[in-house]
Design a protein around this motif. Structure first.
Motif, PDB file in Angstrom:
ATOM      1  N   THR A   1      -8.938  16.864  -2.429  1.00  0.00           N
ATOM      2  CA  THR A   1      -8.732  15.887  -3.486  1.00  0.00           C
ATOM      3  C   THR A   1      -8.338  14.530  -2.903  1.00  0.00           C
ATOM      4  N   SER A   2      -7.748  14.533  -1.717  1.00  0.00           N
ATOM      5  CA  SER A   2      -7.397  13.262  -1.095  1.00  0.00           C
ATOM      6  C   SER A   2      -8.578  12.657  -0.348  1.00  0.00           C
ATOM      7  N   ARG A   3      -9.545  13.509   0.039  1.00  0.00           N
ATOM      8  CA  ARG A   3     -10.717  13.007   0.745  1.00  0.00           C
ATOM      9  C   ARG A   3     -11.935  13.845   0.355  1.00  0.00           C
ATOM     10  N   PRO A   4     -12.504  13.568  -0.818  1.00  0.00           N
ATOM     11  CA  PRO A   4     -13.687  14.335  -1.244  1.00  0.00           C
ATOM     12  C   PRO A   4     -14.864  14.068  -0.307  1.00  0.00           C
ATOM     13  N   ARG A   5     -15.811  14.994  -0.311  1.00  0.00           N
ATOM     14  CA  ARG A   5     -17.010  14.814   0.499  1.00  0.00           C
ATOM     15  C   ARG A   5     -18.224  14.905  -0.404  1.00  0.00           C
ATOM     16  N   ALA A   6     -19.158  14.000  -0.178  1.00  0.00           N
ATOM     17  CA  ALA A   6     -20.334  13.935  -1.042  1.00  0.00           C
ATOM     18  C   ALA A   6     -21.581  13.701  -0.215  1.00  0.00           C
ATOM     19  N   VAL A   7     -22.636  14.419  -0.551  1.00  0.00           N
ATOM     20  CA  VAL A   7     -23.932  14.299   0.106  1.00  0.00           C
ATOM     21  C   VAL A   7     -24.709  13.155  -0.533  1.00  0.00           C
ATOM     22  N   VAL A   8     -25.288  12.296   0.287  1.00  0.00           N
ATOM     23  CA  VAL A   8     -26.118  11.203  -0.205  1.00  0.00           C
ATOM     24  C   VAL A   8     -27.569  11.446   0.221  1.00  0.00           C
ATOM     25  N   HIS A   9     -28.441  11.564  -0.763  1.00  0.00           N
ATOM     26  CA  HIS A   9     -29.880  11.668  -0.510  1.00  0.00           C
ATOM     27  C   HIS A   9     -30.534  10.323  -0.812  1.00  0.00           C
ATOM     28  N   THR A  10     -31.377   9.877   0.080  1.00  0.00           N
ATOM     29  CA  THR A  10     -32.138   8.656  -0.175  1.00  0.00           C
ATOM     30  C   THR A  10     -33.351   8.972  -1.045  1.00  0.00           C
ATOM     31  N   ARG A  11     -33.985   7.920  -1.512  1.00  0.00           N
ATOM     32  CA  ARG A  11     -35.192   8.102  -2.309  1.00  0.00           C
ATOM     33  C   ARG A  11     -36.285   8.791  -1.502  1.00  0.00           C
ATOM     34  N   ALA A  12     -36.421   8.410  -0.230  1.00  0.00           N
ATOM     35  CA  ALA A  12     -37.439   9.038   0.619  1.00  0.00           C
ATOM     36  C   ALA A  12     -37.116  10.511   0.853  1.00  0.00           C
TER      37      ALA A  12
END
Length: 492
Positions: free
Chosen positions: A181-192
């Motif tokens: 909760t202090s440092r969430p992690r999130a995956v980022v997908h590009t359009r390609a």
């Protein structure tokens, strides 16, 4: 693929696009292809009229279906970045994720907003929770508006000046995974990358026009609709899903292993090809699907960071007699490697670009121990990261363990206990401080556990938790073994 879908929807606007199941399981048209394209146009115009421009982030809390797909198409057209908000993640986790993503606007349907408002008591029983709407920032309602909801997204905004699709540059979507909760992690997908993933699914499964496909994920909806096939959203209850499989003559089905097990117990019959993933699919489960009428059954190995990565057919999996779990051959474009600890690394055109706030990294550390056989097929040998997989949902203990540190608790961990056919039960193992008793600790944990949403533990056990290593971290193997022994004996 999304550009192709936009053109395909307009080519035959009268044809069904999204189907739902009635009480008898008979299909009903939820949206035609033309209605879906029109809805996407309206959302794009409304978002453009609000001043949103390429690169801005939009939070999305909309149930899977025509509106959610139309939102995706509108975001794609404008070059906006969608951040997926899951009401099942729990209030505290969602607050942390919103603080990281910082959306300019949140799009939420009435159901999601009810979870945060008048229906909060009912939602708690379903393990759903959102922060108060005021904490979400600017909110617009997608679909019908109920009392107490934010104003609707303007469906009558002028469409002049709305830009065409931006091609394949820039970020497309944020999907939250692990972290704290202090440092969430999130995956980022590009359009390609997103386009490459959908193209990979399209090549794996070539849909025939006008024959329905049963499945509810975007990676099923988009390629199928782009190839001219209508998509039926799976019914929620096992009995209704079983009736749906009897009444709907599909060419292919995509369900998670828990959905398949529930449907089979309810008497489902299958046709064509069945695909399953998002959780381990045993050879026994794939064989049951074949016996229930499927021509072929496939297990798909996929991650949030790369979908899909590998696939294996039921017959090949049944014939495998080595140690470990055969995940199959990497799909075209997917490259594999092993690190020094035997962890599987993956990369390819469909791989995520980066984790939000971190530098791009082409290689994905899967957290799965594996070996590569002589033909290059992936054989999984267990997990090397702390993650519990319950009903096809990845639950990361680090996100929720801090909430268990209430007065009277000295140490607390969340562990997974194997259930049936690859599933796990989530167990909270708590070590009380000296002088504290289980009764008061249970009372103190009631509210924090409620706030955990769908990550709420299945059981709460009290025990001493051994420590290991130089850093004296909790030895998770010991409480997991203890929990398995106690639960099998009926103690909690």
């Amino acid at each position: 693929m999304l550009d192709r879908l936009d053109h395909a929807l307009r080519a035959r606007p009268e044809r069904p696009a999204v189907l739902t199941a009635g009480r008898s399981g008979a299909p009903r048209t939820a949206a035609t292809r033309g209605e879906l394209a029109e809805l996407a146009d309206a959302y794009a115009a409304a978002l453009h009229a609000r001043g949103l421009r390429a690169g801005d982030t939009v939070g999305v809390a909309v149930r899977p279906g025509p509106r959610a797909l139309a939102v995706l198409l509108a975001l794609w057209r404008l070059g906006l970045r969608g951040a997926v908000l899951d009401p099942g993640a729990g209030e505290d986790v969602l607050r942390a994720r919103l603080a990281l993503a910082r959306p300019s606007l949140v799009l939420a349907d009435a159901t999601a907003q009810a979870v945060a408002g008048w229906a909060r008591p009912l939602a708690r029983r379903a393990r759903l929770a959102l922060p108060d709407l005021a904490e979400l920032g600017p909110v617009a309602t997608v679909g019908p508006r109920l009392p107490g909801c934010a104003p609707r997204l303007d469906a009558d905004a002028p469409r002049a000046g709305v830009p065409a699709s931006r091609g394949t540059d820039g970020d497309a979507v944020i999907v939250f995974t692990s972290g704290t909760t202090s440092r969430p992690r999130a995956v980022v997908h590009t359009r390609a990358g997103l386009a490459a993933g959908m193209a990979s699914v399209s090549a794996l499964f070539r849909a025939r026009p006008d024959e329905p496909v049963l499945g509810g994920t975007f990676f099923v909806l988009v390629p199928s609709l782009a190839q001219g096939a209508p998509v039926a959203l799976p019914a929620r209850s096992p009995r209704a899903l079983a009736r749906q499989t009897h009444r709907l003559r599909v060419q292919a089905t995509y369900l998670t292993p828990p959905q398949l097990r529930d449907a089979l117990r309810a008497g489902a019959r299958f046709r064509g090809t069945v695909w399953t993933g998002s959780a381990p699919a045993s050879a026994a489960l794939l064989a049951r699907v074949r016996r229930a009428g499927a021509d072929r059954a496939w297990g798909v190995y996929a991650l949030t960071e790369l979908f899909p990565a590998a696939a294996v057919e039921a017959g090949e999996k049944a014939a495998f007699d080595g140690d470990g779990d055969l995940a199959g051959a990497p799909l075209p474009g997917v490259e594999t490697a092993l690190d020094a600890a035997g962890q599987l690394l993956l990369t390819g055109p469909a791989a995520r670009d980066r984790y939000l706030g971190e530098a791009p990294d082409p290689w994905i550390r899967t957290g799965d121990r594996a070996r590569l056989d002589g033909a290059g097929e992936i054989v999984l040998e267990g997990r090397c990261k702390d993650m519990v997989l319950r009903r096809a949902e990845n639950i990361y203990p680090g996100l929720y363990e801090p909430a268990l540190q209430v007065p009277g608790v000295e140490l607390a961990v969340l562990v997974g206990v194997p259930a049936d056919d690859g599933d796990e039960r989530l167990v909270a193992v708590v070590q009380p401080e000296r002088g504290s008793g289980p009764r008061e600790i249970r009372a103190a944990l009631a509210e924090p556990m409620r706030r955990m949403g769908t990550a709420r533990p299945d059981a709460l056990l009290f025990a001493d938790i051994p420590l290991s290593g130089r850093s004296r971290k909790p030895d998770r193997a010991a409480p997991a073994a203890l929990a398995a022994a106690r639960l099998s004996g009926g103690r909690s």
